[in-house]
Scaffold this active site. Structure first.
Site, PDB file in Angstrom:
ATOM      1  CE1 TYR A 115      -4.039   2.834   0.523  1.00  0.00           C
ATOM      2  CE2 TYR A 115      -2.103   3.251   2.238  1.00  0.00           C
ATOM      3  CZ  TYR A 115      -3.557   3.085   1.707  1.00  0.00           C
ATOM      4  OH  TYR A 115      -4.552   4.194   1.779  1.00  0.00           O
ATOM      5  CD1 TRP A 117      -1.905   7.304  -0.308  1.00  0.00           C
ATOM      6  CD2 TRP A 117      -1.252   9.560  -2.285  1.00  0.00           C
ATOM      7  NE1 TRP A 117      -2.907   8.157  -0.760  1.00  0.00           N
ATOM      8  CE2 TRP A 117      -3.407   9.375  -1.810  1.00  0.00           C
ATOM      9  CE3 TRP A 117      -1.010  10.077  -3.060  1.00  0.00           C
ATOM     10  CZ2 TRP A 117      -3.947  10.431  -1.396  1.00  0.00           C
ATOM     11  CZ3 TRP A 117      -1.976  11.269  -3.392  1.00  0.00           C
ATOM     12  CH2 TRP A 117      -3.556  10.988  -2.504  1.00  0.00           C
TER      13      TRP A 117
END
Ligand SMILES: Nc1nc2c(c(=O)[nH]1)N[C@H]1C(S)=C(S)[C@@H](COP(=O)(O)OP(=O)(O)OC[C@H]3O[C@@H](n4cnc5c(=O)[nH]c(N)nc54)[C@H](O)[C@@H]3O)O[C@H]1N2
Ligand SMILES: Nc1nc2c(c(=O)[nH]1)N[C@H]1C(S)=C(S)[C@@H](COP(=O)(O)OP(=O)(O)OC[C@H]3O[C@@H](n4cnc5c(=O)[nH]c(N)nc54)[C@H](O)[C@@H]3O)O[C@H]1N2
Ligand SMILES: [Mo]
Length: 752
Positions: A115, A117
């Site tokens: 996970y 960005w």
């Protein structure tokens, strides 16, 4: 002296111009068409050339010497030196290790959720790259939902029959519609221009501030219900709610509406189900407690008269209730989302222009913008043969409790036994809660591989680290939902140190592991870019949108596509509201579910069949508040994106440790002065921060943004101000299993 060149690039925080001289980025400047550019890019030059860049492939010393099976060596993660190796050697070692694990333990022992960005740019999207690679390798345990909106993603489909992200992109009143029709804007958790500076993949026009200027001119009443005044642009009324208590506040509003007979019965009958099951709870028949404004005031800290008056103006004017994502990043975070929908249903304005309910305006840029959605431009990830997955924020539980069962949205799942973790594009030692617990969990796998541009806390805790390029070091295409711009993101400088693109790293690993062509499809990076772009051209033609040739895009650097127009303003759930029989919602009843048989059937005490006030384990009314009397909220940082660019900010004199906002009364009681160092602590950990005394925060609440690089001293005290040494690592409920970062009690004292 080498030539000076200026080009435009795109990033999660918007477009900006980059000036280079030879192999260095020397400065950045604003993109002139952005009405309200972010200042985040100012840290880019220093960060890209920072001494904390990973320069060569690196392997942790005792892992290299003793191999992955030496348990005692795992405790040294984060505490030990790395050995730098040439690329071919490091690739061979990692490929052999991946092979060993997948052959010996099977692919369900590889965690590749990864996970994070990462960076903007469609092809070099780190998560797409690692997922495609691991799929080619036979699969991996994946993660579902996000730290951002896990509880919302669980509850909203039960209530509205639509995926939460689709709700946000397609079923919201857009800014122009709000400006024209809304009279009262009720913002739980605010609508924060600080947050809408960024968006996944980019946001070229920063518009939140300009829209709020319009709202003010039009006389729209704006009410910010939040522990911080700064959660909306200046000029809104501020109701300083206690964190985690919004559901009680909303119940108080609902009680007034009901007791005055203002609820829209015909709306509730025609478009909703379950009001009759909810009503006995609201009036107290089912639990002996009417949810009166006086009751609500005792919980949320807003006085009863204010609640009464607000309820009256909500039913008498065109009212839009908005809820920030932060409210659901808390224990029982499903409840304020469900209760806000219930309240909006009682008012009966959902589906009317400028009325009803909206989630996540301001959480990221692009929400509320009327733009046509275009598909394509994503790297195909292939099929994952491994079906096991975890709710993303349950990673420490998974690593610490292999084989254990857990509940998730009506399912009983089992945590897999993970031997190898691969992370590429995220920073769990930034994003996860209760970091000392994560440190323990992190000692379980045999091997941890990380691709990273910087020596982040996560990279420092890996066994094998591959230096990755940043988006300024490779060609890519930039495009995002909610944005009309399309970018060619040019390679501005050569790779720093020996860094390689994630694509090159995975191509080399695939080649060594025997599936090189499956991963690359015999395409170079440039060929992939052209291939993805060709697909985009075809798809856009289909939608009758003209896009330039790839050559012309490269030459012009960017184009503003003709996909932005009021004609793309959606009316939320228009087909359903036009004819609920013909176009029912995709819920079991076909209507908005104020009571859900499905959820009630799960028998979760932490998420019953209708919206309910469930006190979290940590809030200002909990017993724990005797010992830790301050509520810590840990919002997103305004000066950067999560932990990205932090290395550059930390170098600026006076910037670190991170400032923590504290109310003057709380500061005075503790003899804390503005600008002084404080220690924030609870039973889970402690960190040092810098006091910023301000009236803009509710009493007994402190706000410490995320993003400091986790730097514990020998006692585990973080010196930089990382809130995740304090937060609790529990799921929002068995329904959503999201992060509960915002439910956290602490105490603060001067650091002497
Ligand atoms: N206490 C608290 N904690 C929170 C939250 C909160 O509200 N409170 N919010 C949560 C939320 S919503 C989120 S989304 C998470 C965010 O957490 P993350 O998304 O994990 O945070 P980032 O710092 O953006 O991490 C991205 C990493 O990818 C790296 N990277 C960038 N580009 C590339 C690339 O091209 N290749 C590779 N290999 N790596 C790259 C960056 O250097 C960085 O280390 O944090 C969560 N944590
Ligand atoms: N500049 C910048 N912008 C970002 C990010 C970033 O790192 N930097 N990260 C992006 C990401 S990944 C995400 S998920 C979004 C997150 O978007 P949000 O979740 O909306 O943002 P937060 O900053 O966590 O919280 C917003 C505000 O909610 C308030 N709040 C906290 N708890 C409560 C509560 O219980 N009740 C009420 N009423 N208010 C509460 C706090 O005062 C806080 O300032 O932001 C995105 N935007
Ligand atoms: Mo997020």
């Amino acid at each position: 002296m080498s030539e000076t060149v200026t080009k435009t690039t795109s990033s999660h925080w918007g477009a900006f111009n980059v000036t280079t001289q030879g192999d260095r980025i020397v400065s950045v400047s604003e993109f002139s068409l952005d009405p309200n550019p972010s200042s985040i890019p100012r840290h880019v030059p220093a960060a890209v050339h920072h001494s904390s860049r990973v320069s060569r492939p690196s392997i942790r010393k005792s892992w290299l010497e003793h191999g992955p099976l030496d348990e005692s060596s795992r405790k040294l993660r984060g505490k030990e030196k790395f050995v730098e190796l040439p690329w071919d050697e490091a690739i061979e070692i990692a490929a052999n290790e991946l092979d060993r694990v997948r052959i010996k333990h099977g692919n369900q022992s590889i965690y590749g959720g990864s996970y994070g960005w990462a960076s903007a740019g469609r092809f070099h999207h780190a998560l797409s790259q690692v997922h495609r690679f691991l799929n080619c390798a036979g699969g991996y345990v994946s993660s579902v939902a996000s730290y951002s909106t896990a509880a919302a993603q669980a509850i909203i489909p039960h209530v509205f029959g639509v995926h939460f992200l689709k709700f946000m992109w397609s079923e919201l009143n857009t800014w122009p519609v709000i400006a024209e029709h809304t009279q009262t804007l009720i913002m739980f958790g605010g609508i924060n221009p600080k947050n809408s500076q960024v968006s996944m993949g980019g946001i070229t026009h920063h518009e939140t501030n300009p829209w709020f200027e319009k709202f003010a001119k039009r006389g729209i009443r704006r009410v910010n219900i939040s522990p911080q005044r700064t959660d909306t642009p200046d000029g809104a009324e501020w109701l300083a709610v206690r964190p985690g208590t919004d559901t009680a506040f909303m119940l108080g509003l609902a009680w007034v509406i009901q007791s005055e007979g203002w609820e829209d019965r015909s709306f509730l009958e025609k478009y909703c189900t379950g009001y009759d099951q909810f009503l006995p709870y609201l009036v107290g028949d089912s639990d002996g407690q009417p949810k009166t404004p006086v009751w609500a005031a005792g919980i949320c800290g807003i006085d009863a008269d204010t609640i009464r008056q607000l309820a009256a103006s909500m039913v008498k004017t065109r009212t839009l209730i908005t809820v920030a994502w932060s409210l659901q990043r808390a224990e029982h975070g499903e409840q304020p989302y469900w209760m806000a929908a219930t309240l909006a249903a009682m008012i009966g304005q959902i589906g009317l222009p400028g009325g009803g309910i909206g989630y996540g305006y301001g959480a990221i840029g692009g929400i509320g913008i009327s733009v046509k959605r275009l598909g394509a431009l994503t790297l195909p990830q292939g099929e994952n043969p491994v079906k096991a997955s975890i709710p993303v924020a349950r990673i420490a539980d998974m690593l610490l409790q292999p084989g254990e069962q857990f509940d998730f949205n009506g399912q009983k799942l089992t945590y897999p036994d993970i031997k190898l973790v691969y992370w590429c594009g995220g920073n769990p030692f930034h994003h996860h809660q209760n970091l000392s617990r994560l440190e323990l969990a992190w000692q379980q796998p045999e091997t941890i591989i990380v691709n990273e541009p910087w020596w982040t806390a996560t990279a420092c805790r890996a066994d094998i680290v591959f230096p990755a390029t940043t988006s300024y070091e490779r060609n890519d295409i930039g495009r995002a939902q909610g944005d009309s711009y399309l970018f060619h993101m040019p390679a501005l400088i050569p790779a720093v140190g020996e860094a390689k693109d994630d694509y090159m790293i995975f191509s080399a690993l695939s080649e060594k592991m025997g599936f090189g062509e499956v991963f690359t499809e015999n395409r170079s990076s440039e060929e992939w870019l052209r291939h993805l772009y060709d697909e985009f051209v075809t798809e856009s033609k289909h939608e009758k949108i003209d896009v330039p040739s790839f050559e012309s895009l490269i030459e012009n650097n960017w184009v503003d596509l003709p996909i932005r127009s009021a004609e793309y303003s959606t009316r939320p759930f228009s087909a359903f509201f036009d004819d609920p029989k013909k176009s029912p919602l995709n819920t079991p009843s076909g209507k908005i579910e104020i009571f859900s048989e499905t959820i009630a059937g799960f028998s979760y005490s932490d998420c019953p069949g209708h919206a309910t006030w469930l006190p979290p384990s940590e809030w200002l009314g909990a017993d724990q508040a005797q010992k830790f009397p301050l509520h810590l909220v840990s919002p997103q940082p305004g000066d950067k994106l999560h932990s990205q660019l932090e290395c550059a900010i930390a170098d600026i004199p006076g910037e670190r440790p991170t400032p923590v906002v504290i109310h003057p009364k709380n500061a005075k009681d503790r003899r804390i002065t503005d600008g002084s160092l404080v220690r924030i602590y609870n039973d889970r950990g402690a960190c040092i921060a810098k006091a910023r005394i301000s009236e803009d925060i509710a009493r007994n609440v402190i706000a410490l943004p995320t993003g400091a690089w986790f730097t514990p001293d020998k006692n585990g005290v973080d010196s930089q101000g990382n809130p995740n040494v304090l937060t609790q690592d529990i799921g929002t409920s068995r329904l959503g299993q999201g992060s509960s970062a915002h439910s956290c009690l602490v105490e603060v004292k001067p650091e002497l």
